[in-house]
Design a protein around this motif. Sequence first.
Motif, PDB file in Angstrom:
ATOM      1  N   THR A 403       0.906  -1.148   0.040  1.00  0.00           N
ATOM      2  CA  THR A 403       0.020  -0.147   0.039  1.00  0.00           C
ATOM      3  C   THR A 403       1.021   1.162   0.077  1.00  0.00           C
ATOM      4  O   THR A 403       2.086   1.229   0.226  1.00  0.00           O
ATOM      5  N   GLU A 404       0.234   2.432  -0.295  1.00  0.00           N
ATOM      6  CA  GLU A 404       0.987   3.709  -0.484  1.00  0.00           C
ATOM      7  C   GLU A 404       1.443   3.946   1.089  1.00  0.00           C
ATOM      8  O   GLU A 404       0.802   3.535   2.187  1.00  0.00           O
ATOM      9  N   GLY A 405       2.636   4.490   1.323  1.00  0.00           N
ATOM     10  CA  GLY A 405       3.378   4.956   2.469  1.00  0.00           C
ATOM     11  C   GLY A 405       3.974   3.447   3.468  1.00  0.00           C
ATOM     12  O   GLY A 405       4.506   3.923   4.183  1.00  0.00           O
ATOM     13  N   MET A 406       3.952   2.600   2.794  1.00  0.00           N
ATOM     14  CA  MET A 406       4.855   1.121   3.451  1.00  0.00           C
ATOM     15  C   MET A 406       6.150   1.338   3.537  1.00  0.00           C
ATOM     16  O   MET A 406       6.421   1.788   2.480  1.00  0.00           O
ATOM     17  N   GLN A 407       6.281   1.086   4.647  1.00  0.00           N
ATOM     18  CA  GLN A 407       8.066   0.990   4.907  1.00  0.00           C
ATOM     19  C   GLN A 407       8.562  -0.459   4.283  1.00  0.00           C
ATOM     20  O   GLN A 407       7.985  -1.392   4.766  1.00  0.00           O
ATOM     21  N   MET A 408       9.694  -0.413   3.490  1.00  0.00           N
ATOM     22  CA  MET A 408       9.799  -1.323   2.839  1.00  0.00           C
ATOM     23  C   MET A 408      11.657  -1.523   2.764  1.00  0.00           C
ATOM     24  O   MET A 408      12.205  -0.548   3.121  1.00  0.00           O
ATOM     25  N   GLN A 409      12.128  -2.633   2.124  1.00  0.00           N
ATOM     26  CA  GLN A 409      13.697  -2.584   2.063  1.00  0.00           C
ATOM     27  C   GLN A 409      13.811  -3.363   0.677  1.00  0.00           C
ATOM     28  O   GLN A 409      13.199  -3.990   0.040  1.00  0.00           O
ATOM     29  N   ILE A 410      14.709  -2.659   0.051  1.00  0.00           N
ATOM     30  CA  ILE A 410      14.969  -3.108  -1.502  1.00  0.00           C
ATOM     31  C   ILE A 410      16.583  -3.500  -1.487  1.00  0.00           C
ATOM     32  O   ILE A 410      17.486  -3.079  -0.850  1.00  0.00           O
ATOM     33  N   GLY A 416      25.277  -7.969  -0.321  1.00  0.00           N
ATOM     34  CA  GLY A 416      24.316  -8.623  -0.049  1.00  0.00           C
ATOM     35  C   GLY A 416      23.227  -8.045   1.333  1.00  0.00           C
ATOM     36  O   GLY A 416      22.299  -8.612   1.496  1.00  0.00           O
ATOM     37  N   THR A 417      23.552  -6.534   1.257  1.00  0.00           N
ATOM     38  CA  THR A 417      22.516  -5.885   2.119  1.00  0.00           C
ATOM     39  C   THR A 417      21.558  -5.270   1.504  1.00  0.00           C
ATOM     40  O   THR A 417      21.253  -5.137   0.345  1.00  0.00           O
ATOM     41  N   PHE A 418      20.478  -4.919   2.159  1.00  0.00           N
ATOM     42  CA  PHE A 418      19.273  -3.981   1.795  1.00  0.00           C
ATOM     43  C   PHE A 418      19.020  -2.564   2.237  1.00  0.00           C
ATOM     44  O   PHE A 418      19.425  -2.264   3.197  1.00  0.00           O
ATOM     45  N   HIS A 419      18.515  -1.771   1.422  1.00  0.00           N
ATOM     46  CA  HIS A 419      18.302  -0.286   1.564  1.00  0.00           C
ATOM     47  C   HIS A 419      16.756  -0.082   2.023  1.00  0.00           C
ATOM     48  O   HIS A 419      15.941  -0.858   1.374  1.00  0.00           O
ATOM     49  N   ASN A 420      16.614   0.650   3.326  1.00  0.00           N
ATOM     50  CA  ASN A 420      15.097   0.844   3.621  1.00  0.00           C
ATOM     51  C   ASN A 420      14.588   2.104   2.614  1.00  0.00           C
ATOM     52  O   ASN A 420      15.161   2.917   2.402  1.00  0.00           O
ATOM     53  N   VAL A 421      13.408   1.904   2.181  1.00  0.00           N
ATOM     54  CA  VAL A 421      12.566   2.878   1.455  1.00  0.00           C
ATOM     55  C   VAL A 421      11.012   2.816   1.800  1.00  0.00           C
ATOM     56  O   VAL A 421      10.542   2.113   2.570  1.00  0.00           O
ATOM     57  N   ASN A 447      10.576   6.734  -2.172  1.00  0.00           N
ATOM     58  CA  ASN A 447      10.873   8.339  -1.815  1.00  0.00           C
ATOM     59  C   ASN A 447      12.159   8.766  -1.878  1.00  0.00           C
ATOM     60  O   ASN A 447      12.647  10.074  -1.589  1.00  0.00           O
ATOM     61  N   SER A 448      13.207   7.753  -2.517  1.00  0.00           N
ATOM     62  CA  SER A 448      14.641   8.193  -2.475  1.00  0.00           C
ATOM     63  C   SER A 448      15.266   7.559  -3.436  1.00  0.00           C
ATOM     64  O   SER A 448      14.568   6.646  -4.198  1.00  0.00           O
ATOM     65  N   TYR A 449      16.266   8.182  -4.046  1.00  0.00           N
ATOM     66  CA  TYR A 449      16.946   7.516  -5.228  1.00  0.00           C
ATOM     67  C   TYR A 449      17.948   6.380  -4.570  1.00  0.00           C
ATOM     68  O   TYR A 449      18.595   6.186  -3.461  1.00  0.00           O
ATOM     69  N   ILE A 450      17.937   5.239  -5.327  1.00  0.00           N
ATOM     70  CA  ILE A 450      18.657   3.851  -4.804  1.00  0.00           C
ATOM     71  C   ILE A 450      19.879   3.527  -5.699  1.00  0.00           C
ATOM     72  O   ILE A 450      19.915   3.524  -6.898  1.00  0.00           O
ATOM     73  N   LEU A 460      11.073  -5.915  -0.282  1.00  0.00           N
ATOM     74  CA  LEU A 460      10.411  -6.784   0.765  1.00  0.00           C
ATOM     75  C   LEU A 460      10.164  -5.828   2.120  1.00  0.00           C
ATOM     76  O   LEU A 460      10.604  -4.596   1.937  1.00  0.00           O
ATOM     77  N   LYS A 461       9.359  -6.545   2.788  1.00  0.00           N
ATOM     78  CA  LYS A 461       8.775  -5.764   4.046  1.00  0.00           C
ATOM     79  C   LYS A 461      10.102  -5.239   4.887  1.00  0.00           C
ATOM     80  O   LYS A 461      11.018  -5.913   5.049  1.00  0.00           O
ATOM     81  N   ALA A 462       9.821  -4.021   5.335  1.00  0.00           N
ATOM     82  CA  ALA A 462      11.068  -3.816   6.256  1.00  0.00           C
ATOM     83  C   ALA A 462      11.755  -4.546   7.456  1.00  0.00           C
ATOM     84  O   ALA A 462      12.714  -4.514   7.743  1.00  0.00           O
ATOM     85  N   GLU A 463      10.531  -5.177   7.974  1.00  0.00           N
ATOM     86  CA  GLU A 463      10.894  -5.890   9.161  1.00  0.00           C
ATOM     87  C   GLU A 463      11.815  -7.187   8.962  1.00  0.00           C
ATOM     88  O   GLU A 463      12.225  -7.767   9.826  1.00  0.00           O
TER      89      GLU A 463
END
Length: 562
Positions: A403-410, A416-421, A447-450, A460-463
Amino acid sequence: MDSFLSLFDPNACSECSTEDFAIDNMNNQKALPPEPQVGNIEYKLKIVNPTKQRFEHLVTQLKWRLREGNGEAIYEIGVEDSGILAGLSQWDMTASLQTLQQMALKLGATTTILRERTLDNGRSIAEVLVRKIPDDQNNIEVRVAVLGNADAGKSTLLGVLTQGNLDNGRGRARLNMFRHLHEIQSGRTSSISHEILGFNSQGQPINYSYSELITAEEICDSSTKLVTFLDLAGHKKYIRTTIQGLSGYSPHHAMLVISCTAGVVGMAHEHLAIAIALNVPFFIVITKIDLVSPTNTLQSLESFLKQVGSRRVPLVIKNLDDVITAGANQLTENVVPIFCVSSVSGEGLELLLKFLHVLPPGISATEKERLEQESPEFQIDENFRAGDVGQIIGGLLSKGVITEGMQMQIGPQKNGTFHNVTIKSIHRNRVPCRMVRAGQSAALCLNSYIPNLRNGMVLLKAESNAKGCLFFQASVSVLFHATAIYQGYETTVHIGNIRQTAVVLGIFPSNCIHTNERASVLFKFKVHPEYVTVGQGLLFREGAAKGIGEITQVFPLTYKPE
């Protein structure tokens, strides 16, 4: 079900294998198989003047059948639960159809009589399609991948279907399908383009000729069913892009386009083999019948379908009864519908449109609900920046809900790490929306440049404690290899939206694997880590060699690779 459909044309399957069609009582044309307990098919002898309590029970039953069919149900009126074709008088049939229509209206659904038939006793039976858009989506969506050799007429056919105007014989209809200048200049598709075709509740096609200046948003809003075409490349130079489209976008069906002038040649064999390896139901469209008679092509298709080893039976579509038969059996039988069309004269296009209208969704309601309950996983197939809008990613949501506004990671990144978006906005079929569900493709604004963003990453889900991996193990079956695969063998591996060269580090229990053999193989990605999970399907190809498999073990990165 297939036996009922064959009653409308008893000779339609005379050339087909009895193994695919036979039931004990088909020859006497008196009965069907007993009513299935699960699925979206319901038998009703008659439903005339039901009591209020009985009517509510019938509505609940219809609601369950619609859920089983993901918004579509088929009612056989005049048929007993045991399958006996009793038939109804004209008055009882009219009253039963009116009751069914009232039941559908109670649920906000529509009814369409697919066809009727009069039995030897003078009574009639009818087949009715009930369609209801699920509460959580605007319309019923079906994804169809378009395959075939170069110059078979794939983009031209899609241009005619989605734009609503016939071709001029020189490729005018395909111009709207191309995305790049070099595609227009060469006339060959090199990328994956998405086109939509809608149908309203009466089964009428809704495309860009439906009304003047109609937009994609209006097509989506006016349609109860939406067919999304994935126009894939036909030239062998772009075979990896074509495989990525089939593997990454998980189409419900595949449409193999064959030119009547060239016949079954070139990449048509390869595309069909890949579709069967990925277990994608398919149908065939023969184009350019205004130039050459399709007789020779139809004759070669029978041996062509048997060469793949799938034991498929061709069914040439000649009338509306054949269309309904093919649509009902598309997911369950070995029958391959074959359409003969011309994008210039328009011959055969009406039957193809009717087939697309009744084409079933490829996932059951139960499976869809299960996927939506899982943690979201969005597979990225495209990424770009659009002016001041920001970072845009496109792809398929394989499970969960976003959904809009959802905190996720890419990710994963090179280490091998992920960024929060955060998800800023969502678009589906070029229309803004607030939510995307499992099995739907969408474009997401972040919301940000990756940095170092690439196709093949996941959202994926941020958690979740996600990590990329370089090493993974899979149970692999080799479809073809000229000699044998040994340790050190390098091949292009396709896992969902992932496409990367991988090296074979080990083969268990033997030291090599030949054609039609199965073994457990340890792979290593050659360039950078990827996010893969146990149970994912795998397809590898290098030259003529190809194989399929399933991931059995993953070794997440716990260190920064050199």
